[in-house]
Design a protein around this motif. Structure first.
Motif, PDB file in Angstrom:
ATOM      1  N   ILE A   9       0.933  -1.140  -0.140  1.00 27.81           N
ATOM      2  CA  ILE A   9      -0.037   0.178   0.192  1.00 27.81           C
ATOM      3  C   ILE A   9       0.770   1.179   0.003  1.00 27.81           C
ATOM      4  CG2 ILE A   9      -2.099  -1.102   1.011  1.00 27.81           C
ATOM      5  CD1 ILE A   9      -1.162   0.013   3.805  1.00 27.81           C
ATOM      6  N   LEU A  15      -4.241   6.827   4.109  1.00 23.59           N
ATOM      7  CA  LEU A  15      -5.488   6.115   4.236  1.00 23.59           C
ATOM      8  C   LEU A  15      -6.557   6.999   4.428  1.00 23.59           C
ATOM      9  CD1 LEU A  15      -3.087   4.404   5.469  1.00 23.59           C
ATOM     10  CD2 LEU A  15      -5.009   2.807   6.618  1.00 23.59           C
ATOM     11  N   ASP A  37      -4.142   5.848  -0.730  1.00 25.97           N
ATOM     12  CA  ASP A  37      -3.632   4.686  -1.145  1.00 25.97           C
ATOM     13  C   ASP A  37      -4.387   3.474  -0.675  1.00 25.97           C
ATOM     14  OD1 ASP A  37      -0.902   5.473  -1.991  1.00 25.97           O
ATOM     15  OD2 ASP A  37      -0.769   6.320  -0.064  1.00 25.97           O
ATOM     16  N   LEU A  38      -5.049   3.566   0.288  1.00 24.79           N
ATOM     17  CA  LEU A  38      -6.224   2.448   0.907  1.00 24.79           C
ATOM     18  C   LEU A  38      -7.247   3.416   1.376  1.00 24.79           C
ATOM     19  CD1 LEU A  38      -6.744  -0.336   1.781  1.00 24.79           C
ATOM     20  CD2 LEU A  38      -5.467   0.078   3.802  1.00 24.79           C
ATOM     21  N   ARG A  67      -9.490  -0.146  -5.426  1.00 27.17           N
ATOM     22  CA  ARG A  67      -8.678  -1.207  -5.017  1.00 27.17           C
ATOM     23  C   ARG A  67      -7.259  -0.743  -4.628  1.00 27.17           C
ATOM     24  NH1 ARG A  67     -11.383  -5.926  -4.697  1.00 27.17           N
ATOM     25  NH2 ARG A  67     -13.135  -5.877  -6.091  1.00 27.17           N
ATOM     26  N   PRO A  68      -6.553  -1.208  -3.559  1.00 25.06           N
ATOM     27  CA  PRO A  68      -7.190  -2.014  -2.471  1.00 25.06           C
ATOM     28  C   PRO A  68      -8.094  -1.218  -1.793  1.00 25.06           C
ATOM     29  CG  PRO A  68      -4.889  -1.335  -1.911  1.00 25.06           C
ATOM     30  CD  PRO A  68      -5.135  -0.650  -3.164  1.00 25.06           C
TER      31      PRO A  68
END
Length: 329
Positions: A9, A15, A37-38, A67-68
């Motif tokens: 990630i 996030l 990123d996530l 995703r992810p």
């Protein structure tokens, strides 16, 4: 490279926090395009999932461009959480996330969300059952404790790691604080620096600028940062942080045309996903931040939040550059 299980990630991942009535697919789309990123879904009720409640099931919607992504569930009954985890896994996210941090009374005071921080053995048992039930990696988001007298976040981290979670996100407030006061990252750093902790530790709370993100990364040593409220109406914050960490330079703020373009994209997806009435309603929370800093914007904002016509809202948005020019402050 930070990994959750075998999922890469990023070197220092950013996030998007799961936020109720905010972190839906339309919002996640613009955050992903701007550097997240996530990302996680809004939290989903385990009881709603196992009863196939329409609102809960709809929150399972995920798209390949996201995703992810992790699907987050919450609840106070172990068996319901086990079943809900299985249902969530069928939607094929990369990650199953457990909410042990929601401070809202109707959740926490029933023993779900942050409420489970008052019963660490149950928290550990519930987590263990979910880890055993699913094949996807399991992560957890939590808070420091219920209140200042119950901060046991290091014990929490060890208990959760021992039963097999793959990453832990920690909001630097107690349940009692709700979202008030300043987030305390010192206990988060203590977890990260604990030699017995080997899973990624992500910090959350009060990150609202590139400068603060870099300061907190260097000061507290976390593996990544989770961003919540600062991204509402301002998805550019992810790329701004990445650029600043890489170059030491502050990116120029998005132009008025860019703000309108992204707001319209967000609106269109919101209508497509939820239908016109609900899509219009749930976009209203975003306009203040999309156009923060524009002088004399109140009349336009009033039109945006009071109109029940998609066409009127879209036309109002598209007129903003002509009406206000580049009057950003």
């Amino acid at each position: 490279m930070v990994k959750i299980s075998d999922i890469e990630i990023g070197e220092f991942p950013l996030l998007l926090a799961p936020m109720e009535d905010v972190s839906d697919p339309p919002f996640r789309a613009v955050c992903k395009q701007n550097g997240a990123d996530l990302m996680y879904t809004e939290f989903i009720s385990s009881e709603g999932l196992i009863r196939h409640a329409e609102k809960s099931v709809q929150k399972l919607d995920i798209y390949d461009y996201e995703r992810p992504i992790g699907i987050q569930i919450f609840g106070d009954k172990i068996e319901s959480m086990r079943e809900a985890a299985s249902i969530a896994e069928e939607a094929d996210p990369e990650i199953i996330d457990i909410n042990y941090g929601c401070p809202v009374k109707k959740v926490a005071c029933k023993g779900a969300g942050a409420g489970i921080l008052l019963d660490l053995p149950k928290m550990q048992e519930m987590t263990a059952e979910i880890v055993k039930r699913v094949n996807k990696p399991v992560t957890v988001k939590t808070r420091l404790g219920w209140d200042d007298s119950t901060i046991k976040i290091q014990e929490v981290a060890h208990r959760l790691q021992d039963v097999g979670i793959h990453a832990l996100s920690i909001h630097g407030r107690t349940r009692k604080q709700m979202y008030k006061g300043e987030a305390n990252w010192e206990p988060i750093a203590e977890v990260k620096n604990d030699p017995g902790i080997h899973i990624p530790i992500f910090g959350n709370g009060d990150i609202d600028s590139p400068e603060k993100a870099l300061e907190y990364r260097n000061k507290y040593g976390v593996d990544g940062i989770m961003i919540g409220r600062a991204a509402i109406g301002y998805p550019w914050i992810f790329n701004e942080i990445k650029h600043y960490m890489k170059t030491g330079e502050i990116l120029e703020a998005p132009s008025l045309d860019e703000r309108v373009r992204v707001a319209v994209q967000h609106l269109d997806f919101s209508i497509e996903w939820k239908g016109e009435k609900l899509g219009l309603f749930e976009m209203r929370r975003h306009y203040t931040n999309y156009f923060r800093g524009i002088q004399n914007f109140k009349p336009t904002r009033t039109t945006l939040v009071e109109s029940e016509s998609y066409q009127e809202v879209k036309e109002t948005l598209l007129r903003i550059p002509d009406v206000y020019g580049e009057v950003m402050v």
